[in-house]
Structures are given as structure tokens and as C-alpha cells.
Design a protein around this motif. Structure first.
Motif, PDB file in Angstrom:
ATOM      1  N   LEU A  14       0.902  -1.190   0.083  1.00  0.00           N
ATOM      2  CA  LEU A  14       0.092   0.125  -0.072  1.00  0.00           C
ATOM      3  C   LEU A  14       0.618   1.252  -0.105  1.00  0.00           C
ATOM      4  O   LEU A  14       0.653   2.259  -0.888  1.00  0.00           O
ATOM      5  N   VAL A  15       1.853   1.129   0.859  1.00  0.00           N
ATOM      6  CA  VAL A  15       2.819   2.570   0.923  1.00  0.00           C
ATOM      7  C   VAL A  15       3.537   2.513  -0.346  1.00  0.00           C
ATOM      8  O   VAL A  15       3.700   3.678  -0.887  1.00  0.00           O
ATOM      9  N   ARG A  16       4.122   1.445  -0.841  1.00  0.00           N
ATOM     10  CA  ARG A  16       4.894   1.462  -2.173  1.00  0.00           C
ATOM     11  C   ARG A  16       3.988   2.098  -3.320  1.00  0.00           C
ATOM     12  O   ARG A  16       4.367   2.854  -3.976  1.00  0.00           O
ATOM     13  N   ASP A  17       2.876   1.624  -3.157  1.00  0.00           N
ATOM     14  CA  ASP A  17       1.721   2.072  -4.535  1.00  0.00           C
ATOM     15  C   ASP A  17       1.325   3.687  -4.220  1.00  0.00           C
ATOM     16  O   ASP A  17       1.203   4.300  -5.221  1.00  0.00           O
ATOM     17  N   LEU A  18       1.100   3.872  -2.949  1.00  0.00           N
ATOM     18  CA  LEU A  18       0.378   5.104  -2.746  1.00  0.00           C
ATOM     19  C   LEU A  18       1.240   6.255  -2.588  1.00  0.00           C
ATOM     20  O   LEU A  18       0.966   7.484  -2.539  1.00  0.00           O
ATOM     21  N   GLU A  19       2.500   5.957  -2.050  1.00  0.00           N
ATOM     22  CA  GLU A  19       3.458   7.298  -1.488  1.00  0.00           C
ATOM     23  C   GLU A  19       3.899   8.193  -2.726  1.00  0.00           C
ATOM     24  O   GLU A  19       3.768   9.403  -2.620  1.00  0.00           O
TER      25      GLU A  19
END
Length: 185
Positions: A14-19
Motif C-alpha cells: 500500500l505504501v509503495r503504491d500510494l506514496e
């Protein structure tokens, strides 16, 4: 965590995709807030020229323009604050984290490092918002609004800078206190 699709792996993804998208959105919001602060500063100047006896404070007006500058160049300001606190714009996080016990040692250590990096990225975003809030609290303090003070603004800004550079803060604490490995268990 790579063997199964658990909560930790989901958070990393999630963090990798949204950051990257969130950072672009935050940049756009900062520009909009800078435009809003500029227009508020100009309106305050207009009100001062029309009615000098009921004019807003000069300090609040000046801080409106300063907030405009800070928000328009936010990454540069965060780097400048980082240079003041850590001596460099991009402090290297050399802090060591140790994992104890059979399930957390060995090859899974890299998975937990990725999970901690994802958590630190979320904390950095919270720190960015805290820094921005501190700038607006500083302007409210200049206008003598209840609940706003310079100390509260400083706390928001310093906390935001520390959260933005959490790895460097952990490294500084470990170096200052003589901690070689921070054990997580």
C-alpha cells in the motif's frame, strides 16, 4: 512475509503504491494553500488600507506572506530545517534495529526492515502535515487567537521535522545514548 499475503506485506504494498501519488497530491495542496495564504495576506493589506483602527495585526499579515513562501517551497524549507538539526539536508539513517527470536531472525529481517520503512514513510507524511499546521498556528498566534501560541507552533514544526526525518532521529538517539542495537521483541 513474502511467503504469505499477510497484513505486513499488504501495508508495504500500500505504501509503495500510494506514496508517489500522495507526494504529488501534497505538493498540489501546498501550492493551493500558498495561494490561499497569499490571497489572505492581500485581503488583510486591503482591510488595513480601508480601516486603520480595526485592521488585522501587522505580524499576522507578514506571517501570511511568509506562509505563502514556506508552502510554495516546502521541500527546501524541510531540507533547511534538516541542515539545522542534523548538519545535512539528507541525513543518512544508519540506525540499527535488531530482531530477537526465531521467527524474526534470519531472512525475515529484510521483510521487517521493509515493513519499518513503510511505517516510517507514513510517519514522515504525518510529520509533513504537522509542519504545515505549525506554520498556520504561528500565524494564529500572531493574531492573538485563543489556543494558539508560538510555543505550540514551534512544537508542531519541530515535531514535524523530527517525524519527516525519523531514521536520523533514531540514529541521533542511539548515538547519544550509546545504544548499539535497538531490540524489537
Amino acid at each position: 512475509m513474502t511467503e504469505s499475503n499477510d497484513l505486513g506485506q499488504a501495508m508495504i504494498s500500500l505504501v509503495r503504491d500510494l506514496e508517489p501519488g500522495l507526494l504529488i497530491l501534497i505538493t498540489a495542496v501546498c501550492y493551493l494553500l500558498a495561494l490561499m495564504a497569499l490571497s489572505q495576506g492581500l485581503l488583510r493589506l486591503l482591510k488595513t488600507s480601508e480601516d486603520k483602527f480595526h485592521a488585522p495585526s501587522a505580524g499576522g499579515t507578514a506571517l501570511s506572506f511568509l506562509i505563502c513562501i514556506v508552502l510554495a517551497a516546502l521541500p527546501s524549507w524541510l531540507d533547511a530545517a534538516s541542515e539545522s538539526l542534523f548538519g545535512t539536508a539528507n541525513p543518512s539513517g544508519t540506525a540499527s534495529l535488531g530482531y530477537r527470536g526465531t521467527p524474526w531472525s534470519g531472512s525475515r529481517g529484510a521483510d521487517y526492515d521493509a515493513l519499518l520503512a513503510a511505517v516510517f514513510a507514513l510517519v514522515a507524511l504525518v510529520g509533513l502535515f504537522a509542519f504545515i499546521r505549525g506554520a498556520f498556528v504561528l500565524r494564529a498566534a500572531a493574531d492573538a487567537r485563543p489556543g494558539a501560541s508560538g510555543a505550540r507552533a514551534f512544537a508542531h514544526m519541530a515535531g514535524g521535522i523530527a517525524a519527516w526525518h525519523l531514521g536520523a532521529v533514531i540514529d541521533a538517539l542511539q548515538t547519544s545514548l550509546g545504544i548499539e542495537v535497538l531490540r524489537i521483541h
